[in-house]
Enzyme design. Structure first.
Site, PDB file in Angstrom:
ATOM      1  N   GLY A  67       0.843  -1.203   0.000  1.00 33.84           N
ATOM      2  CA  GLY A  67       0.000   0.000   0.000  1.00 33.84           C
ATOM      3  C   GLY A  67       0.869   1.240   0.000  1.00 33.84           C
ATOM      4  N   LEU A  68       0.224   2.385  -0.207  1.00 27.70           N
ATOM      5  CA  LEU A  68       0.961   3.653  -0.251  1.00 27.70           C
ATOM      6  C   LEU A  68       1.676   3.915   1.083  1.00 27.70           C
ATOM      7  CD1 LEU A  68      -1.812   5.952  -1.800  1.00 27.70           C
ATOM      8  CD2 LEU A  68       0.142   4.918  -2.997  1.00 27.70           C
ATOM      9  N   SER A  69       2.689   4.756   1.045  1.00 24.76           N
ATOM     10  CA  SER A  69       3.320   5.188   2.294  1.00 24.76           C
ATOM     11  C   SER A  69       2.259   5.853   3.164  1.00 24.76           C
ATOM     12  CB  SER A  69       4.414   6.218   2.003  1.00 24.76           C
ATOM     13  OG  SER A  69       5.506   5.581   1.423  1.00 24.76           O
ATOM     14  N   GLY A  87      -0.685   2.536   6.591  1.00 22.30           N
ATOM     15  CA  GLY A  87      -0.882   1.762   7.819  1.00 22.30           C
ATOM     16  C   GLY A  87      -0.226   0.398   7.843  1.00 22.30           C
ATOM     17  N   LYS A  88       0.597   0.099   6.850  1.00 20.98           N
ATOM     18  CA  LYS A  88       1.213  -1.232   6.745  1.00 20.98           C
ATOM     19  C   LYS A  88       1.990  -1.597   8.005  1.00 20.98           C
ATOM     20  CE  LYS A  88       3.621   0.004   3.118  1.00 20.98           C
ATOM     21  NZ  LYS A  88       3.171   1.388   3.013  1.00 20.98           N
ATOM     22  N   SER A 132       5.799  -1.854  -2.165  1.00 19.50           N
ATOM     23  CA  SER A 132       5.758  -2.846  -3.253  1.00 19.50           C
ATOM     24  C   SER A 132       4.740  -2.478  -4.336  1.00 19.50           C
ATOM     25  CB  SER A 132       5.532  -4.262  -2.727  1.00 19.50           C
ATOM     26  OG  SER A 132       4.659  -4.359  -1.650  1.00 19.50           O
TER      27      SER A 132
HETATM   28  P1  ADP Z   1       3.101   2.692   6.299  1.00 15.44           P
HETATM   29  O1  ADP Z   1       3.853   1.612   7.005  1.00 15.44           O
HETATM   30  O2  ADP Z   1       2.064   2.185   5.347  1.00 15.44           O
HETATM   31  O3  ADP Z   1       3.967   3.755   5.699  1.00 15.44           O
HETATM   32  P2  ADP Z   1       2.514   3.590   8.930  1.00 15.44           P
HETATM   33  O4  ADP Z   1       1.879   2.437   9.642  1.00 15.44           O
HETATM   34  O5  ADP Z   1       3.960   3.852   9.174  1.00 15.44           O
HETATM   35  O6  ADP Z   1       2.223   3.442   7.372  1.00 15.44           O
HETATM   36  O7  ADP Z   1       1.777   4.961   9.218  1.00 15.44           O
HETATM   37  C1  ADP Z   1       0.414   5.114   9.260  1.00 15.44           C
HETATM   38  C2  ADP Z   1       0.104   6.247  10.211  1.00 15.44           C
HETATM   39  O8  ADP Z   1      -1.310   6.394  10.214  1.00 15.44           O
HETATM   40  C3  ADP Z   1       0.534   5.948  11.637  1.00 15.44           C
HETATM   41  O9  ADP Z   1       0.944   7.152  12.238  1.00 15.44           O
HETATM   42  C4  ADP Z   1      -0.755   5.430  12.276  1.00 15.44           C
HETATM   43  O10 ADP Z   1      -0.812   5.658  13.657  1.00 15.44           O
HETATM   44  C5  ADP Z   1      -1.801   6.251  11.535  1.00 15.44           C
HETATM   45  N1  ADP Z   1      -3.113   5.639  11.452  1.00 15.44           N
HETATM   46  C6  ADP Z   1      -4.258   6.269  11.712  1.00 15.44           C
HETATM   47  N2  ADP Z   1      -5.317   5.463  11.528  1.00 15.44           N
HETATM   48  C7  ADP Z   1      -4.848   4.272  11.122  1.00 15.44           C
HETATM   49  C8  ADP Z   1      -5.470   3.028  10.754  1.00 15.44           C
HETATM   50  N3  ADP Z   1      -6.768   2.852  10.771  1.00 15.44           N
HETATM   51  N4  ADP Z   1      -4.671   2.022  10.369  1.00 15.44           N
HETATM   52  C9  ADP Z   1      -3.338   2.198  10.340  1.00 15.44           C
HETATM   53  N5  ADP Z   1      -2.689   3.342  10.658  1.00 15.44           N
HETATM   54  C10 ADP Z   1      -3.435   4.379  11.056  1.00 15.44           C
END
Ligand code: ADP
Length: 200
Positions: A11-13, A16-17, A85
């Site tokens: 998924g996009l940056s 929430g991954k 990815s």
């Molecule tokens: P990624 O790994 O895709 O780049 P991150 O998990 O690092 O994304 O970041 C997502 C951000 O969004 C975090 O700060 C997280 O706390 C916030 N967030 C808010 N709501 C959600 C949700 N429902 N699911 C996942 N992350 C969330």
């Protein structure tokens, strides 16, 4: 114990991954599994420091991650990968190499990811200061048949993680736990989706 497997978050940056991946890892550890979380960004700072973001380099990075997953899985360790990815082809190659592969698509609209952790990255990409940012100046190819589809703008982290564990249970990757918190209706929806996609 059941054979180990790989859970691949795409998924996009900012979609929430990593947050959901770590929540799933915590649940699996609490259920007695050994789990390693492989974050593509971290691995790029270490092992894959020489790789950039051309299509070919992205694919190389992902194939190396897939190789690490295989090593972990064959030693009984569940691998949780968090990696943008962006290319479908590359993900499908890794799927074929890894075998026991569960793809989790964290789908989140650009307006929402821009307000989350990755805002600065996207703003810089929009100003043309950095290239190869998926969704802005590089493609993101959505998975067509992910085992799990999470609309992370609508789900909280806990609920999202539960959908992943429910799917693992339904696919027979992990034993069922009766006290699981999702409802029978939610489970039925996940089951129907897996059947429609041909995974069950
Ligand atoms: P990624 O790994 O895709 O780049 P991150 O998990 O690092 O994304 O970041 C997502 C951000 O969004 C975090 O700060 C997280 O706390 C916030 N967030 C808010 N709501 C959600 C949700 N429902 N699911 C996942 N992350 C969330």
């Amino acid at each position: 114990m059941d054979a180990a497997f790989t859970i691949w978050f795409t998924g996009l940056s900012g979609s929430g991954k990593s947050t959901i991946g770590h929540a799933v890892a915590r649940t699996l550890r609490a259920r007695g599994f050994k789990v390693e979380v492989l974050d593509s960004g971290r691995i790029r700072q270490q092992l894959n420091r020489n790789l950039g973001f051309t299509r070919e380099e992205i694919e190389t990075n992902l194939l190396r991650l897939g190789y690490e997953c295989r090593l972990l899985n064959r030693n009984g360790i569940v691998a949780v990968v968090t990696a943008v990815s962006p290319y479908r082809d590359a993900r499908d190659k890794v799927r074929a190499e890894v075998g026991a592969f569960i793809e989790v698509y964290c789908r989140c609209p650009m307006e929402v990811v821009m307000k989350r952790g990755a805002a600065e990255l996207f703003e810089k990409a929009q100003r043309g200061e950095i290239a190869h940012v998926a969704g802005i100046n590089a493609p993101y190819e959505e998975p067509l048949k992910p085992e799990v589809l999470l609309n992370t703008d609508q789900l909280d982290v806990e609920n999202a993680a539960e959908q992943v564990t429910a799917t693992l249970e339904l696919l027979g990757r992990i034993p069922r736990v009766e006290s699981a918190e999702y409802t029978a209706k939610e489970e039925e929806m996940i089951k129907r989706r897996l059947q429609d996609l041909g995974y069950l």
